[in-house]
Design a protein around this motif. Sequence first.
Motif, PDB file in Angstrom:
ATOM      1  N   UNK A 190       0.840  -1.201   0.000  1.00  0.00           N
ATOM      2  CA  UNK A 190       0.000   0.000   0.000  1.00  0.00           C
ATOM      3  C   UNK A 190       0.872   1.246   0.000  1.00  0.00           C
ATOM      4  N   UNK A 191       0.539   2.188  -0.878  1.00  0.00           N
ATOM      5  CA  UNK A 191       1.248   3.470  -0.942  1.00  0.00           C
ATOM      6  C   UNK A 191       0.243   4.581  -0.664  1.00  0.00           C
ATOM      7  N   UNK A 192       0.340   5.179   0.524  1.00  0.00           N
ATOM      8  CA  UNK A 192      -0.573   6.239   0.951  1.00  0.00           C
ATOM      9  C   UNK A 192      -2.035   5.859   0.722  1.00  0.00           C
ATOM     10  N   UNK A 193      -2.365   4.676   1.200  1.00  0.00           N
ATOM     11  CA  UNK A 193      -3.749   4.223   1.169  1.00  0.00           C
ATOM     12  C   UNK A 193      -4.188   3.560  -0.117  1.00  0.00           C
ATOM     13  N   UNK A 194      -3.325   3.543  -1.136  1.00  0.00           N
ATOM     14  CA  UNK A 194      -3.705   2.960  -2.422  1.00  0.00           C
ATOM     15  C   UNK A 194      -2.849   1.732  -2.734  1.00  0.00           C
ATOM     16  N   UNK A 195      -3.498   0.623  -3.127  1.00  0.00           N
ATOM     17  CA  UNK A 195      -2.746  -0.599  -3.418  1.00  0.00           C
ATOM     18  C   UNK A 195      -1.899  -0.474  -4.676  1.00  0.00           C
ATOM     19  N   UNK A 196      -0.816  -1.233  -4.700  1.00  0.00           N
ATOM     20  CA  UNK A 196       0.089  -1.252  -5.848  1.00  0.00           C
ATOM     21  C   UNK A 196       0.173  -2.672  -6.399  1.00  0.00           C
ATOM     22  N   UNK A 197       0.043  -2.806  -7.702  1.00  0.00           N
ATOM     23  CA  UNK A 197       0.231  -4.089  -8.370  1.00  0.00           C
ATOM     24  C   UNK A 197       1.422  -3.954  -9.302  1.00  0.00           C
ATOM     25  N   UNK A 198       2.400  -4.831  -9.131  1.00  0.00           N
ATOM     26  CA  UNK A 198       3.613  -4.796  -9.942  1.00  0.00           C
ATOM     27  C   UNK A 198       3.435  -5.573 -11.243  1.00  0.00           C
ATOM     28  N   UNK A 199       4.204  -5.174 -12.253  1.00  0.00           N
ATOM     29  CA  UNK A 199       4.130  -5.793 -13.582  1.00  0.00           C
ATOM     30  C   UNK A 199       5.517  -6.269 -13.995  1.00  0.00           C
ATOM     31  N   UNK A 200       5.656  -7.507 -14.466  1.00  0.00           N
ATOM     32  CA  UNK A 200       6.963  -7.978 -14.942  1.00  0.00           C
ATOM     33  C   UNK A 200       7.509  -7.061 -16.032  1.00  0.00           C
ATOM     34  N   UNK A 201       8.776  -6.742 -15.959  1.00  0.00           N
ATOM     35  CA  UNK A 201       9.351  -5.784 -16.901  1.00  0.00           C
ATOM     36  C   UNK A 201       9.494  -6.343 -18.313  1.00  0.00           C
ATOM     37  N   UNK A 202       9.375  -7.663 -18.471  1.00  0.00           N
ATOM     38  CA  UNK A 202       9.560  -8.251 -19.798  1.00  0.00           C
ATOM     39  C   UNK A 202       8.276  -8.322 -20.618  1.00  0.00           C
ATOM     40  N   UNK A 203       7.178  -7.711 -20.132  1.00  0.00           N
ATOM     41  CA  UNK A 203       5.930  -7.750 -20.907  1.00  0.00           C
ATOM     42  C   UNK A 203       5.384  -6.352 -21.189  1.00  0.00           C
ATOM     43  N   UNK A 204       6.234  -5.319 -21.079  1.00  0.00           N
ATOM     44  CA  UNK A 204       5.765  -3.961 -21.349  1.00  0.00           C
ATOM     45  C   UNK A 204       6.405  -3.406 -22.616  1.00  0.00           C
ATOM     46  N   UNK A 280       6.513  -9.329 -38.103  1.00  0.00           N
ATOM     47  CA  UNK A 280       6.145  -9.012 -36.724  1.00  0.00           C
ATOM     48  C   UNK A 280       7.013  -9.741 -35.708  1.00  0.00           C
ATOM     49  N   UNK A 281       7.357 -10.979 -35.992  1.00  0.00           N
ATOM     50  CA  UNK A 281       8.185 -11.741 -35.063  1.00  0.00           C
ATOM     51  C   UNK A 281       9.511 -11.034 -34.802  1.00  0.00           C
ATOM     52  N   UNK A 282      10.084 -10.460 -35.847  1.00  0.00           N
ATOM     53  CA  UNK A 282      11.359  -9.752 -35.695  1.00  0.00           C
ATOM     54  C   UNK A 282      11.191  -8.418 -34.972  1.00  0.00           C
ATOM     55  N   UNK A 283       9.990  -7.858 -35.009  1.00  0.00           N
ATOM     56  CA  UNK A 283       9.740  -6.577 -34.353  1.00  0.00           C
ATOM     57  C   UNK A 283       9.520  -6.748 -32.849  1.00  0.00           C
ATOM     58  N   UNK A 284       9.142  -7.955 -32.434  1.00  0.00           N
ATOM     59  CA  UNK A 284       8.887  -8.197 -31.020  1.00  0.00           C
ATOM     60  C   UNK A 284      10.189  -8.247 -30.234  1.00  0.00           C
ATOM     61  N   UNK A 285      10.259  -7.464 -29.206  1.00  0.00           N
ATOM     62  CA  UNK A 285      11.444  -7.497 -28.364  1.00  0.00           C
ATOM     63  C   UNK A 285      11.119  -6.945 -26.991  1.00  0.00           C
ATOM     64  N   UNK A 286      11.815  -7.470 -26.012  1.00  0.00           N
ATOM     65  CA  UNK A 286      11.664  -6.984 -24.645  1.00  0.00           C
ATOM     66  C   UNK A 286      12.436  -5.675 -24.508  1.00  0.00           C
ATOM     67  N   UNK A 287      11.855  -4.709 -23.830  1.00  0.00           N
ATOM     68  CA  UNK A 287      12.533  -3.432 -23.623  1.00  0.00           C
ATOM     69  C   UNK A 287      13.789  -3.624 -22.775  1.00  0.00           C
ATOM     70  N   UNK A 288      14.801  -2.855 -23.071  1.00  0.00           N
ATOM     71  CA  UNK A 288      16.015  -2.892 -22.255  1.00  0.00           C
ATOM     72  C   UNK A 288      15.747  -2.166 -20.939  1.00  0.00           C
ATOM     73  N   UNK A 289      16.574  -2.455 -19.947  1.00  0.00           N
ATOM     74  CA  UNK A 289      16.447  -1.756 -18.661  1.00  0.00           C
ATOM     75  C   UNK A 289      16.615  -0.253 -18.840  1.00  0.00           C
ATOM     76  N   UNK A 290      17.501   0.141 -19.732  1.00  0.00           N
ATOM     77  CA  UNK A 290      17.734   1.573 -19.948  1.00  0.00           C
ATOM     78  C   UNK A 290      16.489   2.248 -20.537  1.00  0.00           C
ATOM     79  N   UNK A 291      15.800   1.559 -21.434  1.00  0.00           N
ATOM     80  CA  UNK A 291      14.573   2.130 -22.003  1.00  0.00           C
ATOM     81  C   UNK A 291      13.512   2.313 -20.922  1.00  0.00           C
ATOM     82  N   UNK A 292      13.406   1.337 -20.049  1.00  0.00           N
ATOM     83  CA  UNK A 292      12.439   1.437 -18.959  1.00  0.00           C
ATOM     84  C   UNK A 292      12.851   2.537 -17.983  1.00  0.00           C
TER      85      UNK A 292
END
Length: 305
Positions: A190-204, A280-292
């Motif tokens: 909880x962050x100041x009364x509001x719940x937080x849900x985390x998202x895996x970094x490899x699906x954004x 499309x297969x070649x366009x799919x890629x996980x974002x780098x940590x630096x991009x995030x």
Amino acid sequence: MNFSSFYNIGNQQPNLEFVDVRLNRDNMLFLDPRLIELHNDPFSKRMQERIAVFWGEFIKAVKAKNRKKTYEILGGLKEPAETRLGYANDNSRGNAVARKLKPKMIKAIEQNKAVMSGVLKHFCDIELFIEDVSSDRISDITTKIIKDVLIEFTQEQCKLYNIPMKSVWQEDIFDHNKVEWVKRKVLLPIYFGKPVILVPKNIVRLEGVAGQNFKCFYRFAVRNFIQYDHSMLEDVSGTGRGGKILLRDVQLEHPISKESLSNWVLKYGKLLVDYKSDILTDRLRVLSDREIMNIVYSEDLFQAG
């Protein structure tokens, strides 16, 4: 204030499995169902299962013209503010998912030949054929469908870093076994009364990728199918030397539209398959940590990292 700094985790984005979101504002990253399909880890497989069930039952209800069931399946698609991704804090955008997008989505799918014929079998392909569905909308819908998996992922990360959690009610959790939206009490940070849900970094993904895929698909269709189909060139005026038909001439006669692409995938049986395998297969890629990091960290924190 990022999740890692608020809870004194001691790690920054490169050493974290989740997106280290800023907690007091939106983070312009979006869930990508195509990236979920790309992975074989247990969490991703469970996400894939829920998306497949949701889309299959939704299409079944639409084809049966069961409006009551259709709206029940779309019932939980409201703004997913807990992840802090996309436009989570923009109520006008978030509420549009529930208020505006549902009837538009139903009508668009009912009228879409690619969907009703069974060509469009995967939820992630709606970005190519359905109007008003872009990166933010796909992300919102995907987030709600896989919410229970994201909650368990969050709980795992919190246990890993000894982050305190509180029991809170969460509405609009998709029960893929019963195909219904349920309300449950779950443990979340909880962050100041509001719940937080985390998202895996490899699906954004970054903003605008859905639009880029759509434009890329259109260009692929014109270059590999339309320009070689004489029936599609009958009304095209060539502007090249000696009246030669150029690509821009074909595009002028057949401008980009999702309706055209829907018709073309029916006309050319291999169009969608070839695009996904060749491009499309070649366009799919996980974002780098630096991009995030460019998205989630302030300039000072980013430079310090």
